[in-house]
Design a protein around this motif. Structure first.
Motif, PDB file in Angstrom:
ATOM      1  N   ILE A 168     -10.081  12.215  13.659  1.00 40.68           N
ATOM      2  CA  ILE A 168      -9.033  11.530  14.416  1.00 40.68           C
ATOM      3  C   ILE A 168      -7.811  11.311  13.530  1.00 40.68           C
ATOM      4  O   ILE A 168      -6.671  11.566  13.913  1.00 40.68           O
ATOM      5  CB  ILE A 168      -9.561  10.185  14.967  1.00 40.68           C
ATOM      6  CG1 ILE A 168     -10.600  10.466  16.043  1.00 40.68           C
ATOM      7  CG2 ILE A 168      -8.411   9.353  15.523  1.00 40.68           C
ATOM      8  CD1 ILE A 168     -11.283   9.230  16.565  1.00 40.68           C
ATOM      9  N   ILE A 169      -8.084  10.898  12.289  1.00 42.78           N
ATOM     10  CA  ILE A 169      -6.962  10.664  11.372  1.00 42.78           C
ATOM     11  C   ILE A 169      -6.171  11.962  11.178  1.00 42.78           C
ATOM     12  O   ILE A 169      -4.942  12.008  11.301  1.00 42.78           O
ATOM     13  CB  ILE A 169      -7.482  10.137  10.017  1.00 42.78           C
ATOM     14  CG1 ILE A 169      -8.100   8.758  10.199  1.00 42.78           C
ATOM     15  CG2 ILE A 169      -6.359  10.102   8.998  1.00 42.78           C
ATOM     16  CD1 ILE A 169      -8.722   8.198   8.935  1.00 42.78           C
TER      17      ILE A 169
ATOM     18  N   ALA B 288      -6.153  14.731  13.000  1.00 42.75           N
ATOM     19  CA  ALA B 288      -5.515  15.245  14.212  1.00 42.75           C
ATOM     20  C   ALA B 288      -4.259  14.451  14.549  1.00 42.75           C
ATOM     21  O   ALA B 288      -3.268  15.014  15.018  1.00 42.75           O
ATOM     22  CB  ALA B 288      -6.497  15.205  15.376  1.00 42.75           C
ATOM     23  N   THR B 289      -4.310  13.162  14.278  1.00 45.09           N
ATOM     24  CA  THR B 289      -3.115  12.363  14.547  1.00 45.09           C
ATOM     25  C   THR B 289      -1.945  12.856  13.703  1.00 45.09           C
ATOM     26  O   THR B 289      -0.845  13.079  14.202  1.00 45.09           O
ATOM     27  CB  THR B 289      -3.398  10.885  14.234  1.00 45.09           C
ATOM     28  OG1 THR B 289      -4.605  10.524  14.878  1.00 45.09           O
ATOM     29  CG2 THR B 289      -2.261  10.017  14.685  1.00 45.09           C
TER      30      THR B 289
ATOM     31  N   VAL C 279      -1.535  15.730  12.345  1.00 44.52           N
ATOM     32  CA  VAL C 279      -1.115  17.071  12.740  1.00 44.52           C
ATOM     33  C   VAL C 279      -0.238  16.992  13.986  1.00 44.52           C
ATOM     34  O   VAL C 279       0.827  17.618  14.052  1.00 44.52           O
ATOM     35  CB  VAL C 279      -2.339  17.970  12.983  1.00 44.52           C
ATOM     36  CG1 VAL C 279      -1.911  19.289  13.593  1.00 44.52           C
ATOM     37  CG2 VAL C 279      -3.067  18.211  11.690  1.00 44.52           C
ATOM     38  N   SER C 280      -0.683  16.210  14.949  1.00 42.21           N
ATOM     39  CA  SER C 280       0.106  16.102  16.176  1.00 42.21           C
ATOM     40  C   SER C 280       1.489  15.546  15.882  1.00 42.21           C
ATOM     41  O   SER C 280       2.492  16.008  16.420  1.00 42.21           O
ATOM     42  CB  SER C 280      -0.602  15.206  17.187  1.00 42.21           C
ATOM     43  OG  SER C 280      -1.829  15.771  17.535  1.00 42.21           O
ATOM     44  N   ILE C 281       1.525  14.582  14.992  1.00 43.31           N
ATOM     45  CA  ILE C 281       2.815  13.984  14.669  1.00 43.31           C
ATOM     46  C   ILE C 281       3.727  15.019  14.005  1.00 43.31           C
ATOM     47  O   ILE C 281       4.894  15.193  14.383  1.00 43.31           O
ATOM     48  CB  ILE C 281       2.619  12.747  13.759  1.00 43.31           C
ATOM     49  CG1 ILE C 281       1.966  11.632  14.576  1.00 43.31           C
ATOM     50  CG2 ILE C 281       3.933  12.286  13.169  1.00 43.31           C
ATOM     51  CD1 ILE C 281       1.612  10.418  13.771  1.00 43.31           C
TER      52      ILE C 281
ATOM     53  N   MET D 100       4.999  17.378  16.653  1.00 39.90           N
ATOM     54  CA  MET D 100       5.997  16.869  17.593  1.00 39.90           C
ATOM     55  C   MET D 100       7.334  16.677  16.915  1.00 39.90           C
ATOM     56  O   MET D 100       8.388  17.029  17.441  1.00 39.90           O
ATOM     57  CB  MET D 100       5.497  15.559  18.204  1.00 39.90           C
ATOM     58  CG  MET D 100       4.412  15.801  19.237  1.00 39.90           C
ATOM     59  SD  MET D 100       3.990  14.342  20.173  1.00 39.90           S
ATOM     60  CE  MET D 100       2.949  13.465  19.058  1.00 39.90           C
ATOM     61  N   ILE D 101       7.283  16.149  15.698  1.00 39.06           N
ATOM     62  CA  ILE D 101       8.546  15.875  15.003  1.00 39.06           C
ATOM     63  C   ILE D 101       9.255  17.191  14.674  1.00 39.06           C
ATOM     64  O   ILE D 101      10.462  17.354  14.894  1.00 39.06           O
ATOM     65  CB  ILE D 101       8.283  15.052  13.730  1.00 39.06           C
ATOM     66  CG1 ILE D 101       7.850  13.650  14.142  1.00 39.06           C
ATOM     67  CG2 ILE D 101       9.521  15.001  12.854  1.00 39.06           C
ATOM     68  CD1 ILE D 101       7.607  12.730  12.992  1.00 39.06           C
TER      69      ILE D 101
ATOM     70  N   GLN E 210       8.923  20.015  16.147  1.00 38.88           N
ATOM     71  CA  GLN E 210       9.378  20.677  17.366  1.00 38.88           C
ATOM     72  C   GLN E 210      10.691  20.074  17.858  1.00 38.88           C
ATOM     73  O   GLN E 210      11.600  20.776  18.274  1.00 38.88           O
ATOM     74  CB  GLN E 210       8.294  20.514  18.432  1.00 38.88           C
ATOM     75  CG  GLN E 210       8.433  21.451  19.601  1.00 38.88           C
ATOM     76  CD  GLN E 210       7.226  21.345  20.507  1.00 38.88           C
ATOM     77  OE1 GLN E 210       6.409  20.436  20.363  1.00 38.88           O
ATOM     78  NE2 GLN E 210       7.120  22.271  21.437  1.00 38.88           N
TER      79      GLN E 210
ATOM     80  N   PRO F 297      -1.422  23.717  14.942  1.00 42.15           N
ATOM     81  CA  PRO F 297      -2.727  23.232  15.401  1.00 42.15           C
ATOM     82  C   PRO F 297      -3.866  23.700  14.506  1.00 42.15           C
ATOM     83  O   PRO F 297      -4.881  23.032  14.382  1.00 42.15           O
ATOM     84  CB  PRO F 297      -2.867  23.822  16.800  1.00 42.15           C
ATOM     85  CG  PRO F 297      -1.505  24.213  17.202  1.00 42.15           C
ATOM     86  CD  PRO F 297      -0.764  24.536  15.965  1.00 42.15           C
TER      87      PRO F 297
ATOM     88  N   VAL G 234      -5.392  21.420  11.771  1.00 35.59           N
ATOM     89  CA  VAL G 234      -6.363  20.380  12.083  1.00 35.59           C
ATOM     90  C   VAL G 234      -7.782  20.829  11.739  1.00 35.59           C
ATOM     91  O   VAL G 234      -8.628  20.033  11.365  1.00 35.59           O
ATOM     92  CB  VAL G 234      -6.226  19.968  13.558  1.00 35.59           C
ATOM     93  CG1 VAL G 234      -7.134  20.764  14.436  1.00 35.59           C
ATOM     94  CG2 VAL G 234      -6.506  18.512  13.727  1.00 35.59           C
TER      95      VAL G 234
END
Ligand code: FMN
Ligand code: FMN
Ligand code: FMN
Ligand code: RBF
Ligand code: SF4
Ligand code: SF4
Ligand code: SF4
Ligand code: SF4
Ligand code: FES
Lengths: 204, 338, 195, 266, 190, 449
Positions: free
Chosen positions: A73-74, A76-77, A79-81, A84-85, A87, A102, A105
């Motif tokens: 979870i840590i 993936a969070t 990575v997602s951040i 998004m930033i 992008q 992705p 992750v």
């Protein structure tokens, strides 16, 4: 344990690719060019350092039964951040690297270091370890990417600068394709093995 | 006086690895001569470049790694020669040079040399140069056997292997002499002949289904399509195919050692070659197909290990079971022995 | 998205988009668990199972929870959590019921969690906009593609224990050279088949 | 603003629910499929080198760890990891280990080319194979056959057959696993501590005459060394000298006196 | 409540807690970035359209279809490029097409008589780096500038476009996207 | 035809006390004793053993370890022969009861050429024999052991009856080699119980049972292809009777006793002349252009046999028992024993010294192996010490025919490696408790079949 040797260790003995043999997928998938290699390593480095710090900081709180899900979870969070930033605010960079984000992750290196190192050491050393491992990863990726790009396209182009151009014209398309990736990493590993064996026989 | 001691047998057949290689080279010579005659000096150039590159690479590698230099056994030369026959004659000379080097260095020595390699070095190299420099490696034309005389002299051969399928007869002689095993080529060939015919049959049946024919006799009659020649067959029966059957698929380190395994391997080769050939062309198909078959060869071998001698096979067991139920007075002579 | 026949998706998953050789997904187990056919088969079985399950569950989560609430940005994190849980479940079961397999898979079983292949399937399902059946078919076929290559590789590696490989090539480098050949065979062979 | 709040609430709800579901599921599963393992075993496996070489005599590192915990196998059992690992295992189990002296296999035969061959052997290179054919090719039944069974047995490539047709040890590579010693059909190899300097390089219990016929450097049992040793460290039993390493001071007198040059100092 | 049950609750609680924190972090990042993203997308579409038909100087009229997207807005089918006096000088469009790996979005322009392709660009793609990804490079894109619509096919099948070496699928996908959309716009306009 | 013998007495006669599998004999004489021809000099109380007799009259000069043609050393009685024919009295005993016959065979020292004492084949403990086969697929006997074909046929037939009597078996068969015209002619039309027998070829799936019926006789003469091999008994039994002998069992487990011509002849002589087994016929190869046959006394060193032919020139290799599966000797001072059938000489230039290379997986070995093994695989596994895996692919089945090594183009010492593996396996399991090893070791599982 001093910080410098911990840092160097990530590049040499515990090199993620040649030492620990982790994270092969991104290594092979993104090393079609030096540019991709750098971008991927940068993304990985960010996530690796952050996750190492967090895991290390929270290590006393994390119940071992669910430790893997929590690590994930840590990671993936982060990575997602990152995704998004990047992008939103760095579209050209995202255009070049978006596909690989992705993949970070599931890069075994990150979870591997979280489990094997950050979960056992303090924040500072985890930070150093993250840096060292990332540097090792970067160097290897650039090496493989360089070989493949040079042979496969006849030149190395990084961020719109042509660094090297090969005199031979017909480039080896195969090197850009999957077989080229396997061939390159196989050869490099054989060389590393050979050097290690030689060193050992001499008494290293 | 000191005598020599060794374990039995104390007499062995004279056949050795060198003989095998040299006889394969000799079996290919007629074809080479014909190729040089038809394609001219470029063909000779390619053959020489490839053979020299292969032999030099072998010499170089074995010298550097301080191993015994075995260029005399003819294996490197054979690999070089076979590779040359698969390169279009208008390719630049560096192609066979790189090819010969790659075959021996990567195809052979990286995997441990003779007997250890798992993928046929000729194919390893060919597939590599074919995909790396497809512009040079695309055959000038894809032939097909329009009439019987094309077997004598192939109509529009694109590669040297194809100039004259009949000149590959040396390969049959090798089988006759037991220098190579018959199982792989026979199974391979049979599959290559059978599949086009089966396709013909299937297409006949599907056509009938589409037409909505219900008469079972009509379907039965499709069985006789086996008597016709499938239109696919002339495309499949070309020099490259024969070369693959007789010389490439029979390369022993890349095929299983078990008896059953060799039959299966031959069939797998045939199926893979046919599929590729059916959708594309048989010249590339033969080599890509056998290369893929190399990949499954080991798996086939592991799964066809023979059972302990005297273990009854399933049909035998069934037979025995049935026979045991029949009272002995009714039994035929055959079971009398039991 | 262009509608794709199930059969085409199936063949795609096994051959054209082969995860190990073409997409570079799941390589850690590819070089780690292919020393003998038995453990390769066991690992493949586990992966097929996890992939099929992950495809199913992630489809549900994505289409029935995330899309209606416009929470697509949570896809990565929720998929990975689900996969992690599934893998751990499989690990528990294998450990309890097939200890020998567990021992030979060693550290690789937990690594399926981070096996990019499983996440790859799920993300590809989403990006290809497959419907439910298609997702499951693709999940299974990707797993089968993984199995095919694992078996080929382990067969070859099992056989290569009998042969003489230069000592510095033995082990991982050799595995990569074999993989080179396998992927060369795959890349060049399967593109011709129009499906 | 309220949009952001709803979004956040939704997001936390979804992930929270997911986390809850996963947590509950895992806990239940881990209870249901519980396998009793000794955590010590896992800990030990972690400190072991992981070479799975079998040098310890067990089926790989995990097996060794299990035996150490459950069957009291010696914690110094892993020759590859050496003292370092032994100390770590000791730490885990709360045992003390004292560092042993380094020891390497030692070739107790100097025959090689000095020893005649009874026949010419053609066959596969292995001492045991020659043994199966007429008890080996050397004139001496006790000597090293130099066909390298030990070399093949060493998983670390630490042995090689030299030009003198005798095995030699590369101490940099040797892990003192002892596999070579166990493999030798003639029991030529034995561990020798680094401090043990003087050795009898012969294993032959044959009478002097027989030894002289077959080998120029073999022990003929003449007892000159025994008589000359100031420390009385040498005894000759069954025509073979033997050195008591505890008494030996490495003075080198025996080495000088031996008429066959059988005793060597290193 | 026994100790082990208490432990269990704590463990699950921690898991939930961390999930919630993660969700909060993500949500907080998502909101501003998603806004920015929409702006970016609109901008890049505008830029691409402008580059495809520069004469229109940014004057594009949207043509909507019957369908609506998730948010209920009507979907843009294509754009009419207008000159300063409002005459149609060409059409521009975005078209999704199956690439080698995942769908790619191709942008294209065509003149008002549907005889000349004005240009091509790629909005998004996930083609293989170093291979199919070369469709975004100028060397490939420049082949599409002002060529007859008739010659819009690969040179191997008689057209004027040289495929990227080893990436015939991607090259073909771009061409297919253009051909499909041009035909459909032509149909719609008549 | 005359039976040839050595021209001159050997300087010494070396009689090993171990000429059979089973318990080694205790010497009954000591240094300095004078022994007579036919005198028993070694014996063991064990059932699984056979007596040893002196073949000459002379003085015992040593009882010591000495070279044995099987390659290893064996305790032997060394006798200095005198030029005298003095022998112990031989008394024919033609009408021994069947029960006594087995004991008599043991006393006479009759042993099968594959090493097993003949009486243990005929009267195995706890098993019942119903069929006796004589393996006569080697043809070197006429002109060697037997003067004429006729004598050959009648004596062997008589011997078969004796063997059947000793075993208490109802059925018997003599198996000839199908390309051996001389023997087939000799047996063609031989009369048994007033019935004329025909030599019937073993073809297809017709096995011996069919011929018993067809010829309506309890004794038949058959012919079959020649097979080699050191451990061919099971294979031979299956070929002739169709009874499968499982690995680790021997033909007696399925009620079949397989005997050789040599033991048949020895039994015939023992019964009719009272003469124990102390001389034998060996074929000698490499001393002249053709195969030579000679009758020699057991214990004669190979050197004397070779000298008899005045052989000069260098010898590279001396092989006992044939070039296919025989044992090479390091000295010419090894004696002829009961199991010695042939002495082969090779010139130094004939000796094969091929260097073996990597297996090229040509599978020639697989094709020739009569028991469907994968010799190539066995060889590498043995080489790498993976004996357990050797066992998994049935290394014990190997009949040690050596065909695989003979055809291997890579010149791999396959048979040697296989023996190496077998030896290692035997060593590894020899100290295992019986229960644990029963399914690993060569325990018999034939029981019901
Ligand atoms: C379909 C078929 C094809 C054969 N082709 C050949 C051949 O090309 N060359 C050859 O020497 N023998 C050939 N044979 C004969 C076989 O070599 C012979 O039957 C075989 O070696 C017996 O093998 P086995 O001992 O493994 O059963 C062929 C047999 C069959 C059934
Ligand atoms: C790996 C490979 C893939 C190919 N794929 C295609 C294809 O998808 N479609 C096609 O028409 N031709 C295909 N070809 C054949 C090529 O079109 C043909 O060889 C061409 O001359 C080389 O172009 P290319 O390598 O740029 O595709 C392929 C060739 C190779 C070697
Ligand atoms: C245990 C054993 C069994 C044998 N069985 C037979 C046999 O059944 N048939 C046969 O022809 N030779 C058999 N021989 C081999 C012969 O006795 C003799 O050694 C052989 O004919 C030598 O012939 P060669 O020229 O083929 O080497 C056997 C040898 C041994 C040691
Ligand atoms: C890993 C991999 C990635 C590929 N990526 C592309 C791609 O992005 N675009 C493409 O047209 N073909 C791609 N191909 C297909 C291949 O390179 C070639 O283009 C086709 O075979 C037709 O030429 C890919 C093949 C492989 C194995
Ligand atoms: S020490 Fe032993 S195993 Fe090694 S070569 Fe000498 S005899 Fe062979
Ligand atoms: S030389 Fe002997 S003790 Fe040393 S590592 Fe090798 S096998 Fe082990
Ligand atoms: S393995 Fe070799 S020696 Fe053994 S039976 Fe088969 S062919 Fe004969
Ligand atoms: S005959 Fe020799 S080279 Fe051929 S498969 Fe058998 S062992 Fe290998
Ligand atoms: S990085 Fe893909 S499985 Fe390890």
């Amino acid at each position: 344990m001093d910080p410098l040797s911990e840092y160097i260790r990530g590049i040499t003995r515990d090199n993620p690719i040649f030492g620990l043999v982790l994270g092969l997928c991104p290594t092979l998938a993104v090393t079609t060019s030096v540019e991709n290699a750098i971008g991927m390593s940068a993304g990985t480095a960010f996530v690796l350092v952050c996750s190492n710090i967090f895991v290390s900081a929270l290590r006393k709180q994390i119940p071992s039964a669910v430790r893997l899900p929590i690590f994930i979870i840590i990671i993936a969070t982060f990575v997602s951040i990152v995704k998004m930033i990047m992008q939103a605010y760095f579209p050209p960079m995202y255009a070049a690297l978006g596909v690989f984000i992705p993949l970070i992750v599931v890069n075994c290196i990150i979870i591997g270091r979280a489990e094997a190192y950050a979960n056992k050491n303090n924040v500072f050393y985890s930070f150093i370890d993250g840096l060292g491992t990332s540097t090792g990863f970067l160097l290897v990726l650039m090496l493989i990417g360089g070989i493949r790009e040079l042979l496969g396209t006849g030149q190395i182009v990084t961020f719109d600068h042509t660094l090297i151009t090969l005199p031979i014209n017909p480039s080896v398309t195969t090197m850009i394709l999957p077989p080229g990736a396997f061939l390159t990493i196989g050869s490099l590993m054989a060389i590393v093995n050979y050097q290690r064996a030689k060193k050992r026989a001499k008494g290293g | 006086m000191t005598y020599t001691l060794s374990a039995p047998p104390h007499k062995k057949t004279r056949l050795d690895f060198k003989t095998l290689n040299i006889s394969k080279i000799i079996a290919l010579l007629p074809l080479c001569l014909a190729a040089i005659y038809f394609f001219g000096i470029p063909a000779l150039g390619i053959i020489i470049a490839s053979v020299v590159a292969a032999v030099a690479t072998e010499f170089g590698i074995q010298t550097i790694t301080k191993k015994k230099v075995t260029i005399a056994d003819g294996h490197a030369a054979l690999v070089g020669l076979m590779l040359a026959l698969l390169i279009p004659t208008d390719a630049p000379l560096w192609i066979p040079v790189v090819g010969g080097f790659f075959a021996i260095a990567v195809g052979k020595h990286v995997f441990g040399g003779v007997g250890s390699y798992i993928f046929n070095p000729v194919l390893v190299s060919w597939v590599f140069i074919r995909s790396a420099w497809s512009a040079y490696m695309t055959p000038a034309s894809i032939p097909h056997v329009g009439q019987f005389s094309d077997l004598l002299l192939e109509n529009g051969a694109g590669l040297m292997v194809g100039v004259s399928p009949i000149l590959l007869i040396g390969g049959l002689y090798l089988i006759y002499k037991r220098y190579v095993d018959w199982r792989v080529p026979v199974a391979f060939f049979a599959t290559m002949v059978a599949l086009p015919q089966i396709m013909l049959f299937i297409s006949g049946v599907t056509a009938l289904i589409h037409e909505g024919v219900l008469n079972p006799l009509m379907y039965m009659s499709q069985l006789f399509t086996f008597l016709d020649m499938s239109p696919e067959l002339p495309y499949a029966m070309i020099g490259a195919t024969f070369f693959g059957i007789l010389f490439i698929a029979t390369d022993t380190p890349t095929s299983p050692v078990t008896k059953k395994g060799r039959i299966v391997y031959g069939i797998v080769c045939g199926v893979l070659v046919f599929i590729y050939g059916y959708f594309s062309n048989y010249v590339d198909g033969v080599f890509y197909g056998i290369f893929l078959a190399n990949c499954v060869g080991s798996y086939i071998e592991i799964n066809t290990m023979p059972a302990s001698f005297g273990t009854m096979s399933l049909p035998e067991k069934i037979y025995r079971n049935i026979m045991d139920k029949i009272p002995s007075s009714l039994k035929f002579e055959v079971i009398e022995n039991e | 998205m262009v509608e794709k026949a199930l059969f085409a998706i199936f063949m795609d998953g096994i051959f054209i988009k082969n995860f190990l050789l073409i997409q570079f997904l799941g390589l850690c187990s590819f070089v780690g668990v292919t020393k003998d056919v038995k453990s390769a088969a066991g690992m493949s079985g586990a992966v097929v199972f996890v992939m099929a399950l992950a495809s199913t569950v992630s489809y549900m989560i994505y289409n029935y929870i995330l899309v209606p609430t416009k929470m697509e940005f949570l896809d990565l994190i929720s998929f990975i959590v689900v996969i992690a849980a599934l893998v751990q479940l499989v690990e528990f079961v294998v450990r309890k019921n097939i200890p020998s397999l567990y021992r030979s898979l060693g550290i690789y079983l937990p690594l399926i969690t981070t096996n990019c292949a499983v996440l790859g399937v799920v993300l590809l399902n989403v990006s290809s906009e497959y419907n439910f059946i298609q997702s499951v078919v693709f999940g299974i076929s990707a797993g089968l593609g993984y199995t095919v290559v694992m078996l080929m590789m382990s067969g070859i590696r099992e056989r290569s224990t009998f042969v003489n490989v230069p000592s510095s090539i033995r082990g991982l480098p050799q595995a990569f050279f074999i993989a080179t050949m396998l992927s060369m065979a795959f890349v060049n062979y399967f593109w011709v088949i129009p499906i | 603003m309220s949009e952001l709040v709803t979004l956040l609430i939704q997001a936390t709800a979804i992930l929270g629910a997911l986390g809850l579901a996963v947590g509950v599921m895992l806990i239940v599963a881990s209870k249901k499929f519980r396998v009793e393992t000794n955590p010590l075993v896992d800990e030990i496996v972690e400190v072991l080198p992981g070479a799975n070489c079998g040098a310890c005599g067990y089926a790989g590192c995990a097996d060794f760890a299990e035996r150490v915990v459950n069957e009291g196998a010696p914690i110094t059992g892993c020759p590859v990891g050496g003292f370092e690992v032994a100390k770590e295992i000791g730490g885990i189990l709360g045992q003390e280990v004292s560092e042993g002296e380094e020891q390497y296999p030692f070739v107790r035969c100097n025959g090689g080319l000095n020893c005649v061959d009874r026949f010419e052997y053609v066959g596969f290179e292995d001492c045991k194979a020659v043994m199966l054919l007429s008890d080996g090719e050397k004139g001496c039944n006790y000597g090293c056959m130099g066909r390298g069974t030990c070399v093949r047995a060493c998983p670390f490539e630490a042995l090689y057959i030299g030009d003198d047709r005798l095995p030699h040890v590369n101490k940099n590579l040797c892990t003192s696993c002892g596999l070579c010693i166990a493999s030798c059909p003639n029991d030529i190899l034995a561990f020798a501590k680094e401090s043990e300097k003087v050795h009898v390089l012969c294993m032959s219990h044959d009478k002097g005459k027989a030894v002289k016929e077959s080998c120029t450097v073999g022990c003929i049992g003449c007892k000159i060394c025994e008589k000359n040793c100031p420390e009385e460290a040498i005894t000759v039993t069954k025509f073979l000298a033997e050195i008591d390493q505890d008494k030996c001071t490495a003075c080198g007198i025996c080495v000088e006196k031996c008429p066959q040059n059988t005793i060597a100092i290193r | 409540m026994s100790d082990s049950n208490k432990d269990t609750i704590v463990v699950i609680g921690k898991l939930v807690l961390i999930s919630v924190v993660a969700a909060l972090l993500l949500g907080i990042t998502y909101v501003p970035t998603s806004e920015q993203l929409k702006i970016n997308e609109a901008n890049s579409k505008k830029v691409i359209l402008g580059e495809l038909i520069p004469e229109a100087s940014g004057n594009f009229e949207e043509v909507y279809g019957d369908t609506v997207d998730d948010d209920g807005n009507p979907v843009v089918l294509y754009y009419r490029a207008l000159d300063s006096s409002g005459n149609i000088i060409g059409y521009a469009f975005f078209q999704q097409q199956a690439g080698a790996q995942a769908p790619l979005v191709v942008a294209g322009g065509v003149d008002s008589t549907f005889s000349t392709v004005r240009g091509m660009d790629v909005l998004s793609h996930e083609e293989t780096p170093g291979l199919g990804a070369k469709i975004v490079e100028d060397a490939f894109r420049n082949q599409f500038i002002d060529i007859p619509v008739d010659s819009l096919s690969l040179s191997s099948s008689g057209g004027s476009i040289d495929a990227i070496t080893g990436a015939t699928i991607s090259s073909q996908a771009v061409i297919d996207a253009l051909n499909t959309k041009i035909t459909s716009i032509e149909g719609a306009e008549e | 035809m005359e039976i040839k013998t050595l021209d001159k007495l050997p300087e010494k006669i070396i009689i090993p006390l171990r000429q059979h599998r089973g318990a080694v004999c205790e010497p009954l004489v000591k240094k300095g004793d004078r022994v007579l021809i036919g005198q028993k000099i070694g014996e063991s109380k064990e059932y699984y053993s056979s007596a040893v007799h002196s073949s000459v009259c002379g003085e015992v000069i040593a009882v010591e370890e000495s070279a044995h043609p099987d390659g290893n050393k064996a305790m032997s009685v060394v006798i200095q022969p005198e030029d005298s024919n003095e022998s112990v009295p031989f008394t024919p005993c033609k009408d021994l009861k069947p029960e006594k016959l087995a004991e008599f065979i043991k006393e006479s020292g009759i042993v099968e050429h594959y090493g097993v004492p003949t009486h243990t084949v005929l009267k195995p403990k706890g098993k019942k024999i119903d069929t006796v086969l004589i393996n006569a697929t080697s043809s070197e006997w006429i002109g060697g052991t037997f003067k004429t074909p006729k004598e050959y046929a009648s004596q062997v037939m008589d011997a078969l009856k004796l063997l059947m009597k000793a075993a208490g078996a109802k059925k018997g068969a003599i198996v000839l080699r199908d390309d051996d015209k001389e023997s087939i002619d000799a047996f063609e039309g031989i009369e048994v119980d007033k019935k004329k027998l025909r030599v019937a070829p073993l073809v297809g799936s017709r096995k011996v049972g069919y011929y018993y019926r067809e010829q309506n006789s309890d004794i038949v003469v058959l012919s079959q292809k020649r097979i080699y091999g050191k451990r061919i008994l099971n294979f031979f039994t299956y070929n002739v009777t169709g009874r499968k002998v499982k690995i680790g069992c021997d033909p007696t487990d399925v009620g079949v006793a397989v005997c050789g011509i040599k033991s048949a002849k020895a039994l015939y002589d023992a019964v009719n002349e009272g003469k124990p087994f102390f001389d034998t016929v060996v074929s000698v190869e490499g001393v002249s252009d053709k195969m030579e046959y000679i009758s020699v006394k057991i214990g004669t060193p190979f050197k004397d046999v070779i000298d008899h032919y005045g052989h000069t020139g260098d010898i590279g290799k001396i092989i006992a028992n044939g070039v296919r599966s025989g044992v090479a000797q390091y000295t010419d001072q090894v004696p002829v024993t009961k199991g010695t059938t042939r002495i082969s000489l090779q010139k130094p230039e004939e000796v094969i010294r091929d260097e073996s290379m990597e297996c090229i997986h040509c599978a020639r070995c697989v094709d020739v192996c009569p028991v469907e093994l994968i010799p190539a695989r066995l060889a590498v596994m043995a080489d790498q010490g993976r004996f357990d895996e050797c066992r998994q692919i049935h290394v014990e089945n190997c009949i040690e025919c050596g065909d695989c090594a003979a055809v291997c183009p890579s010149k791999i010492y396959i048979l040697q490696l296989i023996r190496y593996a077998k030896d290692a396996i035997e060593m590894a399991y020899s100290d295992m408790p019986a229960k644990e090893s029963s399914n690993l070791k060569l325990g018999c599982g034939c029981g019901g079949e």
